[in-house]
Design an enzyme around this catalytic site. Structure first.
Site, PDB file in Angstrom:
ATOM      1  N   GLU A 183       5.349  -1.565 -11.265  1.00 33.21           N
ATOM      2  CA  GLU A 183       5.472  -1.164  -9.857  1.00 33.21           C
ATOM      3  C   GLU A 183       6.080   0.238  -9.750  1.00 33.21           C
ATOM      4  O   GLU A 183       5.624   1.070  -8.963  1.00 33.21           O
ATOM      5  CB  GLU A 183       6.339  -2.180  -9.097  1.00 33.21           C
ATOM      6  CG  GLU A 183       5.669  -3.536  -8.905  1.00 33.21           C
ATOM      7  CD  GLU A 183       5.522  -4.347 -10.194  1.00 33.21           C
ATOM      8  OE1 GLU A 183       6.333  -4.165 -11.118  1.00 33.21           O
ATOM      9  OE2 GLU A 183       4.572  -5.153 -10.275  1.00 33.21           O
TER      10      GLU A 183
ATOM     11  N   GLU B 146      10.727  11.696 -24.501  1.00 29.99           N
ATOM     12  CA  GLU B 146       9.549  11.048 -25.042  1.00 29.99           C
ATOM     13  C   GLU B 146       8.752  12.162 -25.707  1.00 29.99           C
ATOM     14  O   GLU B 146       8.485  13.183 -25.099  1.00 29.99           O
ATOM     15  CB  GLU B 146       8.754  10.413 -23.919  1.00 29.99           C
ATOM     16  CG  GLU B 146       7.635   9.577 -24.420  1.00 29.99           C
ATOM     17  CD  GLU B 146       6.856   8.959 -23.276  1.00 29.99           C
ATOM     18  OE1 GLU B 146       5.767   8.492 -23.527  1.00 29.99           O
ATOM     19  OE2 GLU B 146       7.362   8.979 -22.144  1.00 29.99           O
TER      20      GLU B 146
END
Lengths: 385, 414
Positions: free
Chosen positions: B396, B256
């Site tokens: 989550e 990224e």
């Protein structure tokens, strides 16, 4: 690991000058004693904060720091004052400092040198903004151009029962009128009300018959500009303070979740607690970034309103979560959590509530949209990377 | 709508600082797009597809597809800073940085091959990615291994000079458009979890590979199941060595470069402008509850812009991206759901029967510039936003990552 990782985030984006000032404030606050003393000091109210206020102003000259040199200060950039306020917020300190800082900013914006005694912390000066209609000027031609007589009362004046002087913003003959007023002598009896934030009680100050010295009027729109500019600074100051508070709440929350054991393991190992802390960390990172990335945006009311809303709401949310993670202890005066919660609740309403600021943000956005034609694609300039 | 596709006579400099490069990118955009350009989101159907194909060819011929790759493989040898500048300028102009599959091809497997591939692999694969001869997709998730990626059960065994692969991958984005899939599979059956895995480079056009598209919530094709039944690839079509697939996969997922921190606030800022226009068009500009929510959406953009600026400054100075990107992901995905839900509340029952032009193209994760203010586009956007808290690490998982890696909270049962 925890403390170091969090500390790294906290100090990200500060340059060496800023770190130097921040370290001095932290050192001073570190000597103010253990948590239960914080609770005692906070709940005892402004009178117990006078000594600390004198140290911050007199010894450390942190109030004078942000005042221009030609007005008796040191001319430091606004950002540096905000970093100081953030450190005070981290320790739930500065109950007196921030309201006085705001009033001093109003004087500076109006081109009036703040009194030396105020800068030294020996006299208190706070802002009393009457809004529209609560206070008015009584015609008294005999007083001359720079004096007015006032009538009416201002509600919710922070430290109104403790201050020596007030900067009042009242409706004047041309719009807004800013004036310097000695606080009425007999106000305690008539105006005392209990405040949620014990460190920053609010009072109704009755100004009937008080003669005030005019600082600025609106014959050339100056008073309105000063008032708006002061409120933008007020928003930024509260944003900075509450970022510090939110960071402190996260620190306390995470430390407790790491050491408190139930069912044979630290409660922070349970997803319910871990995820609550993670959500808190998201809010803190967003608030801290919003503060640090916009310290130069004092002219943009939508940005300063956003800063205040984001940082104050983060602090309210964080301090509520802190109480939850602490369990029963968080609901008592055994832990300082409640001081931070109350300070954040107070900050939500000082200088305009979140709802008020959101409405202003929406109005600015809708007005911009009404006047925009054609493509909404902006040609934004970026220079940072 | 047509695009200027001939190579530029003034090729962009290969040595450039961010701001110099920015000027050249702007010049390229100015030269390439018509004056009336509103953004790729305003084009529909064949016109949209035609534009995207022409745009990608133009990016390739102008050397703007993979600017951080070395020149010998078709890149420009530029820094991440310039990559971010390019992405930012393209986001402002409302044009994409590549095709649907370029994230998997250029950013993921291409960059991984630059780091771990053999010279032969680089020479073979990298140029073909840029020409479009090879179109890549990702084969990581499986029906039994989603958030828990180390639980993959697709397996491969060596049979002479070839790997033979059996198993199933799922959620393979744009697999129906791809010619190749990179597959994380178990090559050492005696090992478990993240040990004994390998990353294989598998051609799709063969009898052993079946790609089955599935309809997403909006009814479009994006994801696919990919079935491997004695599928084959050459023995040397492996990234790194046998058994090192987990570290290759983690490296791949870690590429990224932070462009999103710069581009998402631009795109989401446009969503808020469009939403403000919708509020006005619907006569709800005096509705206090709508005003409060609209302002909160605008505050969200300022927060994302601020987080992005602060983080990019650190990342471009060399800091590791790390768990802070989980904070960004969690923030924007929840903001997007909240904001598109607000749009539906503004539309009220008109959102039941959407009309007008829907979201065009990938709109991943944000709507493209030029997206119309139609009921169809907003309903589409709302539905697509449901995926935002699931893909690229569910909320989550992000919360657990933040809790453990950033806050240092103790690990617990998964």
């Amino acid at each position: 690991m925890t403390a170091a990782a969090l500390a790294r985030l906290v100090d990200n984006g500060l340059d060496q000058d800023e770190m130097d000032v921040v370290d001095v404030v932290r050192d001073m606050l570190a000597t103010t004693g253990p948590p239960h003393e914080l609770v005692a000091r906070f709940t005892a109210g402004p009178s117990s904060d006078r000594a600390a206020h004198r140290r911050l102003c007199g010894d450390m000259e942190l109030l004078a720091m942000g005042v221009p040199e030609q007005m008796g200060g040191h001319g430091a950039p606004l950002r540096l004052s905000l970093m100081v306020l953030r450190e005070l917020g981290r320790s739930a300190a500065g109950g007196t400092f921030l309201p006085v800082w705001v009033a001093v900013q109003a004087l500076v914006e109006a081109g009036v040198s703040p009194p030396e005694e105020v800068l030294a912390g020996d006299r208190l000066l706070v802002l009393a903004d009457a809004g529209v209609g609560d206070v008015s000027v009584v015609p008294r031609p005999d007083l001359g151009a720079d004096k007015v007589e006032l009538t009416g009362a201002v509600r919710h004046v922070v430290l109104g029962a403790h201050t020596d002087d007030l900067v009042v913003a009242v409706p004047g003959p041309h719009g807004v009128l800013l004036a310097l007023v000695p606080a009425p002598a007999d106000r305690d009896e008539q105006s005392f009300t209990e405040s949620v934030d014990q460190s920053r009680p609010v009072h109704t100050v009755d100004l009937a018959g008080v003669v005030a010295t005019v600082i600025a009027d609106d014959s050339e729109g100056i008073a309105s500009r000063v008032r708006a500019s002061t409120h933008r600074r007020y928003s930024m100051a509260l944003a900075a303070e509450q970022v510090g508070a939110a960071e402190a709440a996260l620190q306390m929350m995470v430390e407790h979740a790491g050491v408190r054991h139930q069912f044979g393991q630290p409660i922070g190992s349970f997803q319910a607690i871990k995820h609550l802390c993670a959500d808190a960390a998201v809010k803190v990172e967003a608030a801290r970034s919003t503060l640090l990335a916009n310290t130069d945006a004092v002219e943009d009311a939508s940005v300063t309103a956003t800063m205040k809303n984001v940082c104050v709401e983060a602090a309210v949310s964080l301090t509520q979560a802190l109480v939850q993670v602490l369990g029963g202890t968080g609901y008592t005066w055994e832990h300082p959590a409640h001081c931070y919660l109350k300070r954040a609740l107070g900050a939500r309403f000082l200088g305009g509530s979140t709802r008020h600021h959101r409405d202003a943000i929406a109005e600015a956005l809708l007005t911009r949209t009404r006047s925009a034609t054609g493509a909404l694609v902006q040609d934004k300039e970026f220079r940072t990377w | 709508m047509s695009v200027t596709t001939e190579p530029s006579p003034h090729a962009v400099s290969t040595v450039a600082d961010g701001e110099h490069f920015r000027g050249e990118v702007r010049e390229f955009i100015r030269r390439s797009l018509p004056d009336s350009w509103h953004g790729v989101g305003s084009l529909a159907g064949p016109e949209h597809r035609e534009f995207l194909a022409g745009w990608r060819r133009s990016l390739h011929s102008n050397g703007l597809l993979a600017v951080t790759w070395p020149v010998e493989y078709g890149g420009r040898g530029l820094s991440v800073r310039e990559q971010v500048v390019l992405a930012e300028e393209f986001a402002l102009a409302g044009v994409p940085v590549g095709s649907e599959n370029d994230n998997a091809g250029i950013q993921m497997i291409g960059t991984t091959l630059l780091a771990l591939g053999t010279p032969e692999q680089r020479a073979h694969y990298l140029p073909k990615i840029l020409t479009g001869e090879h179109v890549w997709c990702q084969g990581f998730s499986e029906p039994g291994a989603g958030s828990d990626l180390a639980g993959v059960s697709t397996r491969a065994r060596l049979d002479g000079a070839e790997w033979v692969i059996d198993g199933q991958k799922t959620w393979t984005s744009y697999g129906h458009l791809a010619t190749h899939v990179f597959v994380l599979c178990r090559t050492q059956p005696a090992e478990s979890r993240h040990r004994g895995l390998s990353l294989l480079l598998v051609p799709i056009d063969q009898p052993g590979v079946q790609v089955r598209p599935m309809a997403t919530l909006t009814g479009e094709t994006e994801f696919n199941d990919v079935f491997f039944d004695e599928a084959r690839c050459p023995a040397d079509a492996i990234v790194g060595s046998d058994g090192q697939g987990w570290s290759a996969a983690m490296l791949l997922l870690g590429f990224e470069r932070g462009e999103a921190a710069a581009t998402l606030p631009i795109k989401f800022g446009r969503d808020v402008e469009r939403l403000a226009r919708l509020v006005l068009d619907r006569g709800l500009d005096e509705d206090s509850s709508i005003r409060q929510r609209l302002a909160k959406a605008a505050e969200g953009v300022t927060q994302m812009e601020s987080m992005g600026r602060q983080a990019l400054e650190r990342w471009l100075a060399g800091d590791a991206i790390g768990a802070e990107s989980s904070i960004h992901k969690l923030f924007w995905s929840e903001w997007l759901q909240e904001t598109t839900a607000l749009a539906l509340d503004v539309l009220e029952e008109d959102s039941l029967a959407p009309t007008g032009l829907a979201l065009q193209g990938m709109a991943f994760p944000a709507a493209e510039a030029g997206t119309p203010n139609s009921t169809a586009a907003w309903v589409d956007y709302y539905l697509r936003a449901r995926a935002a808290t699931i893909y690229a690490g569910s909320s989550e998982i992000q919360r657990t990552v933040i809790g453990e890696r950033l806050l240092g909270l103790p690990r617990g049962p998964r």
